[in-house]
Scaffold this active site. Structure first.
Site, short mmCIF file in Angstrom:
data_model
loop_
_atom_site.label_atom_id
_atom_site.label_comp_id
_atom_site.label_asym_id
_atom_site.label_seq_id
_atom_site.Cartn_x
_atom_site.Cartn_y
_atom_site.Cartn_z
N GLY A 1 -41.55 12.24 -15.76
CA GLY A 1 -42.11 12.38 -14.44
C GLY A 1 -42.63 13.74 -14.06
O GLY A 1 -43.21 13.90 -12.97
N GLU B 1 -38.16 11.47 -21.33
CA GLU B 1 -39.31 10.59 -21.57
C GLU B 1 -40.57 11.16 -20.93
O GLU B 1 -41.16 10.53 -20.03
CB GLU B 1 -39.01 9.20 -21.00
CG GLU B 1 -37.72 8.58 -21.52
CD GLU B 1 -37.20 7.50 -20.57
OE1 GLU B 1 -37.92 7.11 -19.64
OE2 GLU B 1 -36.05 7.06 -20.76
N GLY C 1 -44.46 11.95 -20.29
CA GLY C 1 -45.72 11.30 -20.63
C GLY C 1 -46.89 12.13 -20.17
O GLY C 1 -47.50 12.86 -20.95
N ARG C 2 -47.19 12.06 -18.87
CA ARG C 2 -48.31 12.78 -18.29
C ARG C 2 -48.28 14.27 -18.63
O ARG C 2 -49.31 14.88 -18.93
CB ARG C 2 -48.28 12.61 -16.77
CG ARG C 2 -49.44 13.25 -16.04
CD ARG C 2 -49.13 13.39 -14.53
NE ARG C 2 -48.56 12.19 -13.96
CZ ARG C 2 -49.25 11.24 -13.34
NH1 ARG C 2 -50.55 11.37 -13.20
NH2 ARG C 2 -48.64 10.19 -12.83
N ARG D 1 -57.78 6.14 -11.80
CA ARG D 1 -56.82 6.83 -10.94
C ARG D 1 -57.36 7.12 -9.54
O ARG D 1 -56.64 6.96 -8.56
CB ARG D 1 -56.34 8.13 -11.59
CG ARG D 1 -55.50 7.92 -12.85
CD ARG D 1 -54.88 9.22 -13.34
NE ARG D 1 -53.85 9.68 -12.42
CZ ARG D 1 -54.01 10.70 -11.58
NH1 ARG D 1 -55.15 11.39 -11.55
NH2 ARG D 1 -53.03 11.06 -10.79
N TYR E 1 -55.05 5.48 -6.86
CA TYR E 1 -54.12 6.40 -6.22
C TYR E 1 -54.79 7.41 -5.29
O TYR E 1 -54.12 8.32 -4.80
CB TYR E 1 -53.37 7.23 -7.28
CG TYR E 1 -52.62 6.45 -8.31
CD1 TYR E 1 -51.59 5.58 -7.97
CD2 TYR E 1 -52.92 6.60 -9.67
CE1 TYR E 1 -50.90 4.87 -8.94
CE2 TYR E 1 -52.22 5.91 -10.65
CZ TYR E 1 -51.21 5.04 -10.27
OH TYR E 1 -50.52 4.36 -11.23
N CYS F 1 -69.95 -2.24 -9.11
CA CYS F 1 -70.27 -2.83 -7.80
C CYS F 1 -69.02 -2.94 -6.93
O CYS F 1 -68.55 -4.04 -6.61
CB CYS F 1 -70.93 -4.18 -7.98
SG CYS F 1 -72.59 -4.04 -8.66
N GLU F 2 -68.45 -1.80 -6.59
CA GLU F 2 -67.30 -1.69 -5.69
C GLU F 2 -67.45 -0.39 -4.91
O GLU F 2 -67.76 0.65 -5.50
CB GLU F 2 -65.97 -1.62 -6.47
CG GLU F 2 -65.63 -2.84 -7.30
CD GLU F 2 -64.91 -3.90 -6.50
OE1 GLU F 2 -64.61 -3.66 -5.31
OE2 GLU F 2 -64.66 -4.98 -7.08
N TYR G 1 -53.17 8.21 -18.08
CA TYR G 1 -53.42 7.11 -17.14
C TYR G 1 -54.90 6.94 -16.82
O TYR G 1 -55.26 6.58 -15.71
CB TYR G 1 -52.59 7.29 -15.85
CG TYR G 1 -51.11 7.34 -16.14
CD1 TYR G 1 -50.43 6.20 -16.54
CD2 TYR G 1 -50.41 8.53 -16.05
CE1 TYR G 1 -49.08 6.24 -16.83
CE2 TYR G 1 -49.06 8.59 -16.34
CZ TYR G 1 -48.40 7.44 -16.73
OH TYR G 1 -47.06 7.49 -17.04
#
Length: 427
Positions: free
Chosen positions: A247, A284, A286-287, A323, A327, A356-357, A384
């Protein structure tokens, strides 16, 4: 021209007017492989890992890369060759880790919804530990292990009700989150698990969230974890390893997370003071290992001025970089040519993709001095992004390149239409 270096990332910098990663010019890679294109620095990943390794020097420890951050095989291979284990959350991630050369005994299986098939495959592979997250999962894993004539090593993930001070979508350690066993129920859950013949209790696990930039949540969670370890062992159940999850955040926009070695120096001081310093410690990350190691290269298609907004339309989109849409995340965006850096009088634009969003945006209100045909780098795109990308709008998933010094290796080819339609059938 003001020199530019990605904050905290010396492996991405301008040299002779061109943005480069290590010793490779990014515009050359874009010309060779097309855009959108993800590019990763091997040196950056290993430097981030080295900070954790320094933090755990002379301690019994196991660093398990949380591969959901970026599960590309060559990225996994880099960490496997550096001695890492892997934190997985699906059967597919198990197979990827094994294909990349992972030691099964260094794989831990997290996640709230493991299927019986995934449990059986992980048992057959001989993984090191299941991080179980509910009493129902405990009972199912016990039944699966007995049917396979095996004993499943487990740790129980504790929800310590600690606020990680991060985005609510990536907060995982509060009472309202779906993860882990409630702090108040932990001892009873351990006693139940220890009574089951198909399980072997080996550890305790905690993960409170992602993109954490403060030390206090980790220190609070550690106190609660160690209180539980003392209570569990007082009840006669030994805890062989303590897993503090991951984290740790990265610098996206002036964020100032502690370095891994600085953070762990403080956590280890607390561990020592409470008498747990010689336990096997597992983490653990990751990022924090891959996030700042990657960029996404994209080409400007059109500049579109408007009454209320100016738009810079690029060929990367929310299917490549989810992302921001998911987020409301910030990614720095810079030109590949240093002469194209924004000036005081540069127009402010929203950087958007072709999907198209209305949610298809990469960056809001960015000063840019570019035109159609110029290329941009979306920074801090190693985590991510590719792992969450999709073929929405039938767009091909991007190619990926891994840079190692002056060498650039194509590690994933760009999708073609046949790749996208494979497995589909007309009536």
């Amino acid at each position: 021209m003001t020199p530019f270096t990605l904050p905290g990332e010396p492996h991405i910098h301008y040299a002779n007017g061109h943005l480069q990663m290590e010793d490779c010019r990014l515009d050359n890679l874009a010309a060779t492989h097309g855009t959108p294109l993800f590019v990763y620095s091997k040196a950056s990943m290993l430097a981030a890992l080295a900070a954790y390794q320094r933090g755990f020097a002379e301690r019994k420890s196991q660093i398990c890369y949380a591969m959901k951050a970026n599960s590309s095989l060559a990225v996994l291979q880099v960490f496997a060759q550096a001695g890492c284990g892997f934190d997985i959350v699906s059967g597919g991630e198990l197979e990827r880790a094994l294909a990349a050369g992972a030691d099964p005994a260094k794989i831990i299986f997290s996640g709230v919804g493991k299927t019986r098939q995934e449990m059986r495959r992980a048992l057959a592979a001989g993984i090191g530990c299941f991080n179980v997250e509910s009493e129902a999962e405990i009972d199912v894993l016990n039944a699966v292990a007995l049917a396979e004539n095996k004993v499943a090593p487990i740790s129980i993930r504790v929800n310590p009700n600690v606020d990680p001070k991060t985005h609510p979508y990536i907060s995982t350690g509060l009472k309202g989150n779906k993860f882990g066993i409630a702090h108040e129920s932990t001892l009873a859950t351990y006693q139940h698990a220890a009574s089951l013949p198909g399980l072997a209790v080996v550890g305790i696990d905690c993960h409170i969230g992602s993109q954490i930039t403060q030390e206090a949540p980790y220190l609070d969670a550690m106190d609660r974890m160690l209180d539980l370890v003392a209570a569990i062992e007082a009840a006669g159940i030994p805890i062989h390893h303590i897993d503090f999850g991951g984290g740790l955040g990265i610098d996206y926009q002036g964020d100032t997370p502690p370095s891994a070695d600085t953070l762990w120096a403080k956590l280890l001081t607390k561990l020592d003071a409470r008498g747990f310093g010689q336990r096997l410690l597992m983490i653990e990350p990751g990022r924090s290992l891959v996030g700042n190691a990657g960029v996404c290269l994209t080409e400007v298609l059109f500049m579109k001025p408007g009454e209320q907004k100016n738009f810079c339309i690029v060929d990367a989109a929310m299917n490549d970089l989810p992302r921001p849409a998911l987020y409301q995340a910030y990614h720095a965006i810079v030109p590949l040519e240093q002469s194209k850096q924004a000036r005081a009088d540069s127009p402010v634009c929203d950087v958007v993709g072709p999907v198209c969003e209305s949610g298809d945006w990469i960056g809001h209100d960015r000063p840019l001095a570019v035109q159609a045909g110029d290329r941009l780098a979306v920074l801090s795109a190693g985590a991510y992004c590719m792992s969450m990308s999709s073929n929405y709008n039938s767009r091909p998933r991007a190619a990926e390149v891994l840079v190692d010094g002056s060498s650039a290796h194509l590690i994933r080819k760009r999708d073609n239409l046949a790749d996208q339609m494979r497995g589909e059938q007309l009536l």
